[in-house]
Design a protein around this motif. Structure first.
Motif, mmCIF file in Angstrom:
data_model
loop_
_atom_site.group_PDB
_atom_site.id
_atom_site.type_symbol
_atom_site.label_atom_id
_atom_site.label_comp_id
_atom_site.label_asym_id
_atom_site.label_seq_id
_atom_site.Cartn_x
_atom_site.Cartn_y
_atom_site.Cartn_z
ATOM 1 N N GLY A 57 5.856 -9.532 8.215
ATOM 2 C CA GLY A 57 5.339 -10.667 8.975
ATOM 3 C C GLY A 57 4.003 -11.184 8.511
ATOM 4 O O GLY A 57 3.417 -12.064 9.151
ATOM 5 N N VAL A 58 3.498 -10.713 7.378
ATOM 6 C CA VAL A 58 2.160 -11.116 6.942
ATOM 7 C C VAL A 58 2.077 -12.615 6.631
ATOM 8 O O VAL A 58 1.032 -13.244 6.849
ATOM 9 N N GLY A 59 3.145 -13.225 6.178
ATOM 10 C CA GLY A 59 3.136 -14.677 5.938
ATOM 11 C C GLY A 59 2.904 -15.451 7.223
ATOM 12 O O GLY A 59 2.203 -16.465 7.245
ATOM 13 N N LEU A 60 3.462 -14.950 8.315
ATOM 14 C CA LEU A 60 3.258 -15.578 9.625
ATOM 15 C C LEU A 60 1.833 -15.389 10.108
ATOM 16 O O LEU A 60 1.267 -16.270 10.769
ATOM 17 N N LYS A 61 1.243 -14.243 9.768
ATOM 18 C CA LYS A 61 -0.154 -13.985 10.141
ATOM 19 C C LYS A 61 -1.075 -14.987 9.446
ATOM 20 O O LYS A 61 -2.018 -15.508 10.056
ATOM 21 N N LEU A 121 6.891 -7.713 -3.155
ATOM 22 C CA LEU A 121 6.895 -6.387 -3.772
ATOM 23 C C LEU A 121 6.726 -6.614 -5.265
ATOM 24 O O LEU A 121 7.646 -7.068 -5.927
ATOM 25 N N ALA A 122 5.532 -6.347 -5.767
ATOM 26 C CA ALA A 122 5.244 -6.616 -7.174
ATOM 27 C C ALA A 122 4.611 -5.420 -7.879
ATOM 28 O O ALA A 122 3.998 -5.560 -8.924
ATOM 29 N N ASN A 123 4.742 -4.237 -7.272
ATOM 30 C CA ASN A 123 4.156 -3.023 -7.848
ATOM 31 C C ASN A 123 2.666 -3.177 -8.123
ATOM 32 O O ASN A 123 2.165 -2.744 -9.159
ATOM 33 N N SER A 124 1.970 -3.831 -7.214
ATOM 34 C CA SER A 124 0.527 -3.997 -7.317
ATOM 35 C C SER A 124 -0.105 -3.337 -6.088
ATOM 36 O O SER A 124 0.606 -2.934 -5.164
ATOM 37 N N PRO A 125 -1.415 -3.226 -6.047
ATOM 38 C CA PRO A 125 -2.049 -2.584 -4.885
ATOM 39 C C PRO A 125 -1.696 -3.311 -3.579
ATOM 40 O O PRO A 125 -1.652 -4.544 -3.533
ATOM 41 N N VAL A 126 -1.438 -2.532 -2.543
ATOM 42 C CA VAL A 126 -1.089 -3.091 -1.238
ATOM 43 C C VAL A 126 -2.222 -3.995 -0.760
ATOM 44 O O VAL A 126 -3.394 -3.634 -0.839
ATOM 45 N N ILE A 186 2.208 -18.117 -2.416
ATOM 46 C CA ILE A 186 1.101 -17.191 -2.231
ATOM 47 C C ILE A 186 1.718 -15.935 -1.634
ATOM 48 O O ILE A 186 2.204 -15.951 -0.504
ATOM 49 N N GLY A 187 1.755 -14.872 -2.419
ATOM 50 C CA GLY A 187 2.403 -13.635 -1.981
ATOM 51 C C GLY A 187 1.398 -12.540 -1.734
ATOM 52 O O GLY A 187 0.444 -12.380 -2.495
ATOM 53 N N ILE A 188 1.615 -11.794 -0.675
ATOM 54 C CA ILE A 188 0.763 -10.648 -0.349
ATOM 55 C C ILE A 188 1.596 -9.382 -0.527
ATOM 56 O O ILE A 188 2.662 -9.234 0.089
ATOM 57 N N GLU A 189 1.116 -8.496 -1.383
ATOM 58 C CA GLU A 189 1.806 -7.238 -1.673
ATOM 59 C C GLU A 189 1.856 -6.351 -0.430
ATOM 60 O O GLU A 189 0.827 -6.102 0.198
ATOM 61 N N ILE A 190 3.078 -5.889 -0.094
ATOM 62 C CA ILE A 190 3.225 -5.016 1.075
ATOM 63 C C ILE A 190 3.567 -3.567 0.694
ATOM 64 O O ILE A 190 3.609 -2.700 1.554
ATOM 65 N N GLY A 191 3.815 -3.303 -0.583
ATOM 66 C CA GLY A 191 3.989 -1.924 -1.042
ATOM 67 C C GLY A 191 5.401 -1.378 -0.973
ATOM 68 O O GLY A 191 5.908 -0.879 -1.961
ATOM 69 N N THR A 192 6.028 -1.458 0.185
ATOM 70 C CA THR A 192 7.389 -0.951 0.335
ATOM 71 C C THR A 192 8.182 -1.882 1.244
ATOM 72 O O THR A 192 7.612 -2.564 2.096
ATOM 73 N N LEU A 193 9.480 -1.866 1.060
ATOM 74 C CA LEU A 193 10.365 -2.655 1.895
ATOM 75 C C LEU A 193 10.324 -2.126 3.324
ATOM 76 O O LEU A 193 10.384 -0.918 3.547
ATOM 77 N N VAL A 194 10.214 -3.012 4.279
ATOM 78 C CA VAL A 194 10.157 -2.634 5.688
ATOM 79 C C VAL A 194 11.592 -2.422 6.186
ATOM 80 O O VAL A 194 12.437 -3.298 6.028
ATOM 81 N N THR A 211 5.837 -4.291 15.353
ATOM 82 C CA THR A 211 5.060 -5.530 15.357
ATOM 83 C C THR A 211 3.714 -5.348 14.655
ATOM 84 O O THR A 211 2.953 -6.298 14.543
ATOM 85 N N GLU A 212 3.445 -4.144 14.174
ATOM 86 C CA GLU A 212 2.163 -3.838 13.541
ATOM 87 C C GLU A 212 2.185 -4.131 12.042
ATOM 88 O O GLU A 212 3.112 -3.746 11.342
ATOM 89 N N ILE A 213 1.140 -4.800 11.574
ATOM 90 C CA ILE A 213 0.921 -5.008 10.143
ATOM 91 C C ILE A 213 -0.176 -4.034 9.740
ATOM 92 O O ILE A 213 -1.210 -3.935 10.409
ATOM 93 N N SER A 214 0.026 -3.317 8.652
ATOM 94 C CA SER A 214 -0.936 -2.292 8.244
ATOM 95 C C SER A 214 -2.282 -2.916 7.875
ATOM 96 O O SER A 214 -2.342 -4.050 7.383
ATOM 97 N N PRO A 215 -3.359 -2.180 8.103
ATOM 98 C CA PRO A 215 -4.695 -2.682 7.749
ATOM 99 C C PRO A 215 -4.815 -3.067 6.270
ATOM 100 O O PRO A 215 -5.480 -4.048 5.938
ATOM 101 N N ASP A 216 -4.177 -2.312 5.377
ATOM 102 C CA ASP A 216 -4.253 -2.637 3.946
ATOM 103 C C ASP A 216 -3.612 -3.983 3.640
ATOM 104 O O ASP A 216 -4.129 -4.762 2.840
ATOM 105 N N VAL A 217 -2.489 -4.270 4.270
ATOM 106 C CA VAL A 217 -1.822 -5.563 4.062
ATOM 107 C C VAL A 217 -2.662 -6.678 4.674
ATOM 108 O O VAL A 217 -2.838 -7.740 4.079
ATOM 109 N N LEU A 218 -3.216 -6.431 5.846
ATOM 110 C CA LEU A 218 -4.058 -7.444 6.511
ATOM 111 C C LEU A 218 -5.279 -7.830 5.678
ATOM 112 O O LEU A 218 -5.780 -8.943 5.804
ATOM 113 N N LYS A 219 -5.727 -6.927 4.811
ATOM 114 C CA LYS A 219 -6.879 -7.235 3.941
ATOM 115 C C LYS A 219 -6.592 -8.434 3.036
ATOM 116 O O LYS A 219 -7.504 -9.118 2.604
#
Length: 161
Positions: free
Chosen positions: A22-26, A71-76, A123-131, A136-144
Motif C-alpha cells: 500500500g505504499v503507493g497509496l500512502k 521488488l528490484a533487489n535494492s535496499p528496502v 516512481i517505485g518504492i522497494e518493499i523487499g519481499t512480496l506481501v 494495514t501496517e507499512i514497515s518503517p523502512d518502506v515508509l522512509k
C-alpha cells in the motif's frame, strides 16, 4: 472518454490491506495534503488495485506518473524512477508487483496494443519481499521512501505543467 480531465495524472497503486504493497497509496495520501491537490491540470488519484481499469485512468492524459511498490533487489525503502518505455521494451527489469494476476507492466503492455499511451513515468518504492498476509501496517523502512518519492513526483510535475 475518461472521467478525469487533467493532462497530468499521478496514480497511486496498492492495497491498504496488504501492508507494504500500500505504499503507493500512502504517497498519494501525502500528495493530497499538499498545495498540489486541486492544482489545475493535475489529477492525484488513489487507483487502488485497478487492473485493466488503468487503461481508462491513463486515457486522454498527456503524462502519467505511477507510484507503486516494487521488488528490484535494492535496499528496502529505496526509490526508483523508471521510464514507462523501459517497462514496455520487455527488458529484464520488471519490478512492478501486484497482489492480483496483472501487474501494472502487464496492463501497459496490453494498452500499448489497443490505445495510444501517454508519457509514463513510474516512481517505485522497494518493499523487499512480496506481501502475502493481510495487514494495514507499512514497515518503517518502506515508509522512509515516501518523502523521497513525493519529492521526485514534485520535480516531475514542475517540469510538466
Amino acid at each position: 472518454m475518461s472521467i478525469l480531465h487533467a493532462p497530468l495524472r499521478v496514480l497511486g497503486f496498492g492495497s491498504p490491506l496488504m501492508g507494504n504493497d500500500g505504499v503507493g497509496l500512502k504517497v498519494i495520501e501525502v500528495l493530497q495534503k499538499t498545495e498540489l491537490e486541486g492544482l489545475e491540470g493535475l489529477d492525484i488519484v488513489d487507483a487502488g488495485v485497478c487492473g485493466l481499469d488503468l487503461l481508462n485512468l491513463i486515457e486522454d492524459a498527456r503524462k502519467v506518473i505511477i507510484v507503486d511498490a516494487i521488488l528490484a533487489n535494492s535496499p528496502v525503502g529505496s526509490v526508483h524512477r523508471i521510464e514507462g518505455r523501459d517497462l514496455l521494451k520487455g527488458a529484464e527489469f520488471h519490478p512492478l508487483i501486484s497482489v492480483h494476476d496483472l501487474t501494472v507492466t502487464d496492463v501497459l503492455m496490453i494498452g500499448e496494443q489497443i490505445q495510444t499511451l501517454p508519457e509514463i513515468v513510474v516512481i517505485g518504492i522497494e518493499i523487499g519481499t512480496l506481501v502475502t498476509e493481510a495487514t494495514t501496517e507499512i514497515s518503517p523502512d518502506v515508509l522512509k521512501g515516501v518523502d523521497e518519492a513525493v519529492e521526485l513526483i514534485r520535480k516531475e510535475i514542475s517540469s510538466s505543467l
